[in-house]
Design a protein around this motif. Structure first.
Motif, PDB file in Angstrom:
ATOM      1  N   PHE A  19       0.829  -1.220   0.000  1.00  0.00           N
ATOM      2  CA  PHE A  19       0.000   0.000   0.000  1.00  0.00           C
ATOM      3  C   PHE A  19       0.858   1.264   0.000  1.00  0.00           C
ATOM      4  N   PRO A  20       0.321   2.354  -0.591  1.00  0.00           N
ATOM      5  CA  PRO A  20       1.038   3.640  -0.544  1.00  0.00           C
ATOM      6  C   PRO A  20       1.231   4.080   0.909  1.00  0.00           C
TER       7      PRO A  20
ATOM      8  N   ASN B  48       0.728   6.714   2.586  1.00  0.00           N
ATOM      9  CA  ASN B  48      -0.354   7.426   3.282  1.00  0.00           C
ATOM     10  C   ASN B  48      -1.510   6.513   3.694  1.00  0.00           C
ATOM     11  N   GLN B  49      -1.535   5.256   3.173  1.00  0.00           N
ATOM     12  CA  GLN B  49      -2.606   4.317   3.561  1.00  0.00           C
ATOM     13  C   GLN B  49      -2.129   3.278   4.571  1.00  0.00           C
ATOM     14  N   GLN B  50      -0.816   3.263   4.818  1.00  0.00           N
ATOM     15  CA  GLN B  50      -0.271   2.144   5.597  1.00  0.00           C
ATOM     16  C   GLN B  50      -0.772   2.086   7.035  1.00  0.00           C
ATOM     17  N   GLU B  51      -0.955   3.228   7.636  1.00  0.00           N
ATOM     18  CA  GLU B  51      -1.440   3.230   9.028  1.00  0.00           C
ATOM     19  C   GLU B  51      -2.841   2.641   9.105  1.00  0.00           C
ATOM     20  N   GLN B  52      -3.674   3.037   8.144  1.00  0.00           N
ATOM     21  CA  GLN B  52      -5.057   2.524   8.114  1.00  0.00           C
ATOM     22  C   GLN B  52      -5.051   1.003   7.872  1.00  0.00           C
ATOM     23  N   ILE B  53      -4.189   0.534   6.967  1.00  0.00           N
ATOM     24  CA  ILE B  53      -4.115  -0.894   6.662  1.00  0.00           C
ATOM     25  C   ILE B  53      -3.620  -1.683   7.874  1.00  0.00           C
ATOM     26  N   ARG B  54      -2.661  -1.104   8.608  1.00  0.00           N
ATOM     27  CA  ARG B  54      -2.174  -1.777   9.828  1.00  0.00           C
ATOM     28  C   ARG B  54      -3.331  -1.997  10.796  1.00  0.00           C
ATOM     29  N   THR B  55      -4.156  -0.977  10.951  1.00  0.00           N
ATOM     30  CA  THR B  55      -5.304  -1.085  11.857  1.00  0.00           C
ATOM     31  C   THR B  55      -6.283  -2.146  11.349  1.00  0.00           C
ATOM     32  N   GLN B  56      -6.590  -2.102  10.038  1.00  0.00           N
ATOM     33  CA  GLN B  56      -7.535  -3.081   9.468  1.00  0.00           C
ATOM     34  C   GLN B  56      -6.997  -4.508   9.595  1.00  0.00           C
ATOM     35  N   LEU B  57      -5.707  -4.650   9.303  1.00  0.00           N
ATOM     36  CA  LEU B  57      -5.085  -5.971   9.335  1.00  0.00           C
ATOM     37  C   LEU B  57      -5.075  -6.536  10.757  1.00  0.00           C
ATOM     38  N   SER B  58      -4.829  -5.674  11.729  1.00  0.00           N
ATOM     39  CA  SER B  58      -4.775  -6.118  13.134  1.00  0.00           C
ATOM     40  C   SER B  58      -6.125  -6.674  13.587  1.00  0.00           C
ATOM     41  N   VAL B  59      -7.204  -6.182  12.963  1.00  0.00           N
ATOM     42  CA  VAL B  59      -8.552  -6.654  13.307  1.00  0.00           C
ATOM     43  C   VAL B  59      -8.924  -7.868  12.458  1.00  0.00           C
ATOM     44  N   ALA B  60      -8.594  -7.796  11.155  1.00  0.00           N
ATOM     45  CA  ALA B  60      -9.075  -8.817  10.212  1.00  0.00           C
ATOM     46  C   ALA B  60      -8.277 -10.111  10.247  1.00  0.00           C
ATOM     47  N   MET B  61      -6.955 -10.011  10.405  1.00  0.00           N
ATOM     48  CA  MET B  61      -6.115 -11.204  10.279  1.00  0.00           C
ATOM     49  C   MET B  61      -6.165 -12.049  11.545  1.00  0.00           C
ATOM     50  N   ILE B  62      -6.394 -13.364  11.386  1.00  0.00           N
ATOM     51  CA  ILE B  62      -6.454 -14.226  12.576  1.00  0.00           C
ATOM     52  C   ILE B  62      -5.330 -15.258  12.608  1.00  0.00           C
ATOM     53  N   GLY B  63      -4.683 -15.485  11.460  1.00  0.00           N
ATOM     54  CA  GLY B  63      -3.596 -16.465  11.476  1.00  0.00           C
ATOM     55  C   GLY B  63      -2.775 -16.459  10.205  1.00  0.00           C
ATOM     56  N   VAL B  64      -1.512 -16.857  10.326  1.00  0.00           N
ATOM     57  CA  VAL B  64      -0.627 -17.034   9.171  1.00  0.00           C
ATOM     58  C   VAL B  64       0.078 -18.376   9.315  1.00  0.00           C
ATOM     59  N   VAL B  65      -0.037 -19.209   8.278  1.00  0.00           N
ATOM     60  CA  VAL B  65       0.718 -20.459   8.213  1.00  0.00           C
ATOM     61  C   VAL B  65       1.780 -20.252   7.143  1.00  0.00           C
ATOM     62  N   SER B  66       3.040 -20.453   7.497  1.00  0.00           N
ATOM     63  CA  SER B  66       4.116 -20.336   6.514  1.00  0.00           C
ATOM     64  C   SER B  66       4.762 -21.700   6.390  1.00  0.00           C
ATOM     65  N   GLN B  67       4.968 -22.173   5.166  1.00  0.00           N
ATOM     66  CA  GLN B  67       5.451 -23.544   5.033  1.00  0.00           C
ATOM     67  C   GLN B  67       6.531 -23.705   3.970  1.00  0.00           C
ATOM     68  N   VAL B  68       7.352 -24.738   4.151  1.00  0.00           N
ATOM     69  CA  VAL B  68       8.335 -25.132   3.134  1.00  0.00           C
ATOM     70  C   VAL B  68       8.292 -26.659   3.019  1.00  0.00           C
ATOM     71  N   LEU B  69       8.683 -27.165   1.855  1.00  0.00           N
ATOM     72  CA  LEU B  69       8.764 -28.618   1.663  1.00  0.00           C
ATOM     73  C   LEU B  69      10.228 -29.032   1.697  1.00  0.00           C
ATOM     74  N   LEU B  70      10.521 -30.085   2.441  1.00  0.00           N
ATOM     75  CA  LEU B  70      11.906 -30.550   2.591  1.00  0.00           C
ATOM     76  C   LEU B  70      12.027 -31.997   2.112  1.00  0.00           C
ATOM     77  N   PRO B  71      13.143 -32.331   1.418  1.00  0.00           N
ATOM     78  CA  PRO B  71      13.353 -33.730   1.028  1.00  0.00           C
ATOM     79  C   PRO B  71      13.639 -34.577   2.271  1.00  0.00           C
ATOM     80  N   LYS B  72      12.951 -35.717   2.380  1.00  0.00           N
ATOM     81  CA  LYS B  72      13.193 -36.613   3.523  1.00  0.00           C
ATOM     82  C   LYS B  72      14.387 -37.513   3.234  1.00  0.00           C
ATOM     83  N   ILE B  73      15.084 -37.882   4.292  1.00  0.00           N
ATOM     84  CA  ILE B  73      16.168 -38.861   4.147  1.00  0.00           C
ATOM     85  C   ILE B  73      15.518 -40.174   3.706  1.00  0.00           C
TER      86      ILE B  73
END
Length: 387
Positions: free
Chosen positions: A247-248, A250-275
């Motif tokens: 976001f530009p 001048n909108q970032q503060e507003q987005i931070r506020t919206q995101l803090s209310v709207a976002m409930i979780g983040v899953v971050s993942q990677v795939l690894l080769p198994k032995i």
């Protein structure tokens, strides 16, 4: 005729359980198995070969798009054996293709080892849940498992917006409408806005790739829907930053506020080769608690990683910690996790300590350091004996 039949190649992909098939002029067909590229023992492909292979599977409208913009994507089924996501492109004036094999059946959370708290988050009535990670890390598979989990447990109207549709879902307790980009809808952002008029409970956004889509997804999450989205970011902290940075200023503060209310979780993942073959996913899990919502609102995103570390009781986990566990159990190689780590130096140091057999509880280590310090400056208990 000189062309290798696509059917033969796809049988090879399915037979070897390869994740991808690469078609390029001047090289034989190449498959990716357990993260490694392997050349098939056939002749090098000519320009005519790659065009013939492309035409044998690419719909007319996609061939037209290839001519007009130099690339196209679509999904197709190889009989009952497998489904593929196909990306066709031009390089040096020739046609190239990559076919990604999609799992034939929907995977369950239990089989994938996803963080248990994810099941609770996806059953909430509203909020934004992001699944992030590099290309080919299994984000689509995780989202498909989430939709499947909801579908078999509760009555929801689920709308998915995908590019292309990769897993077909069948109505069970829920009603599922799957919409494909450039076939059913012109853009992700437009599809989300339309979806809001279709009485949805759950909206899946295949990719949050631009400002309009991210904005529409946040709005949908704020207005009482559960929204799933994906981003090509690594780590929860990086994901929050990435959304805000789109976001530009001048909108970032507003987005931070919206995101803090709207976002409930983040899953971050990677795939690894198994032995010994196969692959396994490692996960980072951020649950947006009131404390973390404050960090987002107050522009203290840099503290999120340490908050995840202390939030294990709420189901949170750092990617590097999960990868360390997989290494400790002898499932993956040290070199593989250090390649994918968010803090490679810290993880390497932790592994080195474990390898030397000096791994001690961090609380004990702090106490020992404090005792040593007390002894040095003479503030330890009177008459305490030095060992």
């Amino acid at each position: 005729m000189g062309t290798i039949l696509i059917d033969k190649l796809l049988h090879t992909v399915v037979g070897r359980n390869a994740s991808d098939l690469h078609i390029a002029v001047g090289a034989p067909p190449i498959v990716r198995v357990d993260g490694r590229l392997l050349r098939l023992e056939t002749k090098e492909l000519t320009a005519d070969d790659t065009v013939a292979l492309m035409k044998s599977i690419t719909p007319e409208r996609c061939q037209q798009e290839l001519q007009e913009v130099g690339g196209t994507d679509f999904g197709f089924a190889f009989g009952d054996l497998a489904r593929f996501r196909v990306s066709v492109f031009k390089q040096r004036g020739h046609v190239g293709m990559v076919l990604r094999q999609l799992p034939a059946k929907l995977m369950k959370f239990e089989d994938m080892g996803t963080p248990p708290v994810l099941k609770d988050l996806i059953m909430r009535p509203r909020g934004l849940i992001l699944v992030t990670g590099p290309t080919g890390s299994g984000k689509t598979t995780t989202l498909a498992a989430a939709i499947d989990y909801i579908n078999h447990r509760t009555d929801r109207h689920i709308i998915t917006i995908e590019d292309p549709i990769e897993f077909y879902h069948h109505h069970d307790k829920s009603l599922i409408n799957q919409r494909e980009l450039n076939v059913d809808v012109p853009s992700f952002s437009e599809a989300i806005r339309r979806a809001l008029r279709q009485d949805p409970d759950v909206i899946l956004v295949g990719e949050m790739r631009d400002l309009e889509t991210i904005e529409a997804a946040i709005t949908a999450a704020e207005t009482g829907h559960i929204v799933f989205g994906t981003l090509h970011t690594t780590g929860a902290q990086g994901t929050v930053n990435r959304i805000i940075d789109v976001f530009p200023t001048n909108q970032q503060e507003q987005i931070r506020t919206q995101l803090s209310v709207a976002m409930i979780g983040v899953v971050s993942q990677v795939l690894l080769p198994k032995i010994g073959g196969g692959r396994i996913a490692a996960y980072e899990m951020l649950v947006v608690s009131p404390a973390i919502a404050n960090l987002i609102r107050e522009n203290k995103v840099f503290r999120i990683t340490s908050s995840i570390q202390t939030g294990t009781k709420q189901g949170m986990r750092l990617l590097d910690d999960h990868m360390y566990e997989l290494w400790e159990k002898g499932i993956v190689e040290k070199d593989e996790i250090l390649l994918k780590a968010n803090s490679a130096d810290a993880l390497a140091a932790k592994i080195a300590r474990a390898e030397r057999g000096f791994l001690e509880d961090e609380g004990e280590a702090r106490e020992r350091m404090n005792r040593d310090k007390d002894d040095e400056d003479g503030t330890g208990p009177v008459g305490a004996k030095k060992k």
